[in-house]
Design a protein around this motif. Structure first.
Motif, PDB file in Angstrom:
ATOM      1  N   MET A  27       0.818  -1.196   0.000  1.00  0.00           N
ATOM      2  CA  MET A  27       0.000   0.000   0.000  1.00  0.00           C
ATOM      3  C   MET A  27       0.862   1.261   0.000  1.00  0.00           C
ATOM      4  N   MET A  28       1.922   1.253   0.805  1.00  0.00           N
ATOM      5  CA  MET A  28       2.831   2.405   0.834  1.00  0.00           C
ATOM      6  C   MET A  28       3.494   2.601  -0.529  1.00  0.00           C
ATOM      7  N   ARG A  29       3.853   1.488  -1.166  1.00  0.00           N
ATOM      8  CA  ARG A  29       4.493   1.582  -2.484  1.00  0.00           C
ATOM      9  C   ARG A  29       3.532   2.163  -3.513  1.00  0.00           C
ATOM     10  N   ILE A  30       2.294   1.710  -3.486  1.00  0.00           N
ATOM     11  CA  ILE A  30       1.314   2.170  -4.469  1.00  0.00           C
ATOM     12  C   ILE A  30       0.942   3.632  -4.228  1.00  0.00           C
ATOM     13  N   GLY A  89       2.681   5.865  -3.001  1.00  0.00           N
ATOM     14  CA  GLY A  89       3.813   6.751  -3.236  1.00  0.00           C
ATOM     15  C   GLY A  89       4.162   6.939  -4.696  1.00  0.00           C
ATOM     16  N   ARG A  90       3.494   6.209  -5.590  1.00  0.00           N
ATOM     17  CA  ARG A  90       3.798   6.326  -7.020  1.00  0.00           C
ATOM     18  C   ARG A  90       3.122   7.535  -7.627  1.00  0.00           C
ATOM     19  N   ARG A  91       3.799   8.149  -8.601  1.00  0.00           N
ATOM     20  CA  ARG A  91       3.238   9.316  -9.282  1.00  0.00           C
ATOM     21  C   ARG A  91       2.421   8.926 -10.511  1.00  0.00           C
ATOM     22  N   ASN A  92       2.625   7.736 -11.036  1.00  0.00           N
ATOM     23  CA  ASN A  92       1.813   7.275 -12.161  1.00  0.00           C
ATOM     24  C   ASN A  92       1.909   5.756 -12.269  1.00  0.00           C
ATOM     25  N   PHE A  93       0.946   5.148 -12.911  1.00  0.00           N
ATOM     26  CA  PHE A  93       0.981   3.701 -13.127  1.00  0.00           C
ATOM     27  C   PHE A  93       0.010   3.350 -14.246  1.00  0.00           C
ATOM     28  N   GLU A  94       0.116   2.092 -14.723  1.00  0.00           N
ATOM     29  CA  GLU A  94      -0.747   1.600 -15.790  1.00  0.00           C
ATOM     30  C   GLU A  94      -1.480   0.351 -15.326  1.00  0.00           C
ATOM     31  N   VAL A 140       3.661   9.402   0.636  1.00  0.00           N
ATOM     32  CA  VAL A 140       2.396   8.736   0.302  1.00  0.00           C
ATOM     33  C   VAL A 140       1.278   9.763   0.419  1.00  0.00           C
ATOM     34  N   SER A 141       0.208   9.552  -0.344  1.00  0.00           N
ATOM     35  CA  SER A 141      -0.869  10.539  -0.321  1.00  0.00           C
ATOM     36  C   SER A 141      -2.182   9.909  -0.752  1.00  0.00           C
ATOM     37  N   LYS A 142      -3.253  10.532  -0.330  1.00  0.00           N
ATOM     38  CA  LYS A 142      -4.593  10.139  -0.772  1.00  0.00           C
ATOM     39  C   LYS A 142      -5.480  11.370  -0.776  1.00  0.00           C
ATOM     40  N   LEU A 162      -8.593   4.229   2.103  1.00  0.00           N
ATOM     41  CA  LEU A 162      -7.474   3.753   2.914  1.00  0.00           C
ATOM     42  C   LEU A 162      -7.878   2.485   3.653  1.00  0.00           C
ATOM     43  N   LEU A 163      -9.042   2.521   4.273  1.00  0.00           N
ATOM     44  CA  LEU A 163      -9.531   1.344   4.989  1.00  0.00           C
ATOM     45  C   LEU A 163      -9.923   0.238   4.010  1.00  0.00           C
TER      46      LEU A 163
END
Length: 365
Positions: free
Chosen positions: A37-40, A42-47, A77-79, A341-342
Motif C-alpha cells: 500500500m505504501m508503495r502504491i 507513493g507512485r506518481r503514475n501507473f498503468e 504517500v498521499s490520498k 485507505l480502509l
C-alpha cells in the motif's frame, strides 16, 4: 478510531458516512504496516491492463502534483478525497526537503486543500523551530509567515526580498535592510473599524544597527505609533501592542520594516493582526500580554491536523499522537475517498497475490 462510521467502500456521499481528521491520521499510520500500500500510494503514475472484448491500457497520473506542497516537501504517500459541493480532503505523509523531519497531515474541507496542507506542514515546522504553541485564530491578516511571497504585500519603499534560511516561522522571513531610508512594506487594503481594539505583533531580528527602528508602525490612530527594536538583538524577539482604531486616521494599512530613516539590517516574520473586538466581543478583549503567549495562524480549511511522524511502531491512539497543530480535528465530516485507505487495507488482508487477474461481470455491478 473513535468517531468514524462507514457505510460504503468508496466514500460516496451518505449522511451516515462520517469520520474525523484524527481518525484518518490513525488510519494513515496503520497503512505504514502495508508495504504494498505504501508503495502504491507513493507512485506518481501507473498503468492498469484491462483484458476482454474491449482490451485497453488505463494510465493513471497522481492528482497530488502541486507546487504549494512540492516546493518544500517530498511527498512519500498521499490520498485525495472529494465530494463535489460537499468537501475536498487530503492526507499526506511527507519529508521536509531541508531538514530531517517527517509530517503526517490531514485536511477536511480545504478551501484549497493543497495550500491548506502546505500551511499545516509549515505550522509543524513553526512549532518545532520556535518551541511555541501555535493557536488557530480568526486573523484579519493571514500572510504573516510570508508563505505566499509578496502576494498580499505592497512596497512603500525599497524592494521586497525574502530570506529562506533565516526565518522564525517556516518558510521565509522578510529582509528589512535599510540604508538611511525607510524600507517598508505595508498590508494594503485592510479595513480597521473605529472603536475596535486590534492586536498587532511580529517577530523581529536585528543583526546590524546604526539608527531608526526595525518593527512596525500602526496608522489607524491619529498619532502614528512605532514599535520595534533600536539595537542589535540576540536572536528573534516578539514586538507587539494593542490599539483602538480612531476616526480620521489611516484605517487601511500597517507598515513593517526599517522605519524613521533607519540604517540597519534585520528580518521580520510571523506578522499577526487580530480584531480583538470582533473575535472576543466589546469589553472582553484580551490584553497584549495574554495575546503574546502564542503564535497565531489561520488554516484555510474547516478541519485539519498535522503530527510529527513517530519513530517507533507502537500502537497509536488519540492520547499519544504527537499533534503539533489541529483545528476542529475531532469534529465530524465526510471522508470522501479517504475511505479507500480502509478499503485497501481490508482488501490486502484478504488478497495475497496482487498480480492475479480478476474477472468483473455485469451482475457484480
Amino acid at each position: 478510531m473513535m468517531n468514524s462510521h462507514f457505510v460504503n467502500v468508496q466514500g460516496f456521499f451518505h449522511e451516515d458516512h462520517i469520520s474525523t481528521p484524527r481518525d484518518i491520521a490513525l488510519m494513515m499510520l496503520e497503512t505504514m504496516g502495508y508495504k504494498d500500500m505504501m508503495r502504491i500510494m507513493g507512485r506518481r503514475n501507473f498503468e492498469c491492463e484491462v483484458e476482454g472484448e474491449n482490451a485497453r491500457t488505463i494510465k493513471a497520473i497522481t492528482t497530488i502534483e502541486n507546487s504549494s506542497v512540492d516546493d518544500n516537501y517530498t511527498v512519500l504517500v498521499s490520498k485525495t478525497g472529494r465530494i463535489p459541493r460537499v468537501t475536498t480532503n487530503l492526507a499526506i505523509i511527507a519529508d521536509t526537503k531541508n531538514e530531517n523531519t517527517s509530517f503526517l497531515g490531514v485536511v477536511f474541507k480545504g478551501r484549497t486543500r493543497y495550500e491548506a496542507m502546505r500551511q499545516l506542514f509549515d505550522i509543524g515546522n513553526t512549532v518545532l523551530h520556535s518551541k511555541t504553541k501555535v493557536t488557530p485564530h480568526a486573523l484579519m491578516f493571514k500572510n504573516g509567515n510570508f508563505d505566499f511571497g509578496n502576494k498580499y504585500w505592497k512596497n512603500n519603499s525599497g524592494s521586497f526580498n525574502l530570506d529562506y534560511q533565516d526565518y522564525y516561522t517556516y518558510p521565509a522571513s522578510y529582509i528589512a535592510t535599510s540604508r538611511g531610508i525607510s524600507t517598508q512594506i505595508h498590508t494594503g487594503r485592510l479595513n480597521f473599524i473605529p472603536g475596535h481594539k486590534y492586536y498587532v505583533s511580529c517577530m523581529v531580528k536585528c543583526t546590524r544597527y546604526e539608527s531608526g527602528t526595525i518593527g512596525f508602525q500602526f496608522t489607524a490612530i491619529k498619532e502614528y505609533q512605532t514599535v520595534g527594536l533600536q539595537r542589535i538583538s540576540d536572536g528573534w524577539e516578539k514586538i507587539s501592542d494593542v490599539y483602538t482604531a480612531e476616526e480620521g486616521a489611516s484605517l487601511r494599512r500597517v507598515y513593517f520594516g526599517g522605519i524613521n530613516k533607519a540604517n540597519l539590517d534585520g528580518r521580520i516574520d510571523n506578522v499577526t493582526i487580530v480584531d480583538l473586538t470582533k473575535v472576543y466581543g466589546e469589553g472582553e478583549e484580551p490584553t497584549k500580554y495574554e495575546m503574546d503567549e502564542h503564535v497565531y495562524h489561520d488554516l484555510s480549511a474547516d478541519k485539519g491536523l498535522v503530527i510529527k511522524m513517530p519513530q517507533s511502531s507502537i500502537p497509536y491512539n488519540f492520547e499519544n499522537l504527537n499533534v503539533l497543530f489541529e483545528k476542529n480535528s475531532e469534529e465530524l465530516g465526510y471522508p470522501a475517498s479517504l475511505t479507500k485507505l480502509l478499503t485497501a487495507m481490508v482488501f490486502l488482508d484478504n488478497i495475497s497475490n496482487l498480480d492475479q487477474k480478476l474477472i468483473l461481470v455485469s451482475t457484480a455491478i
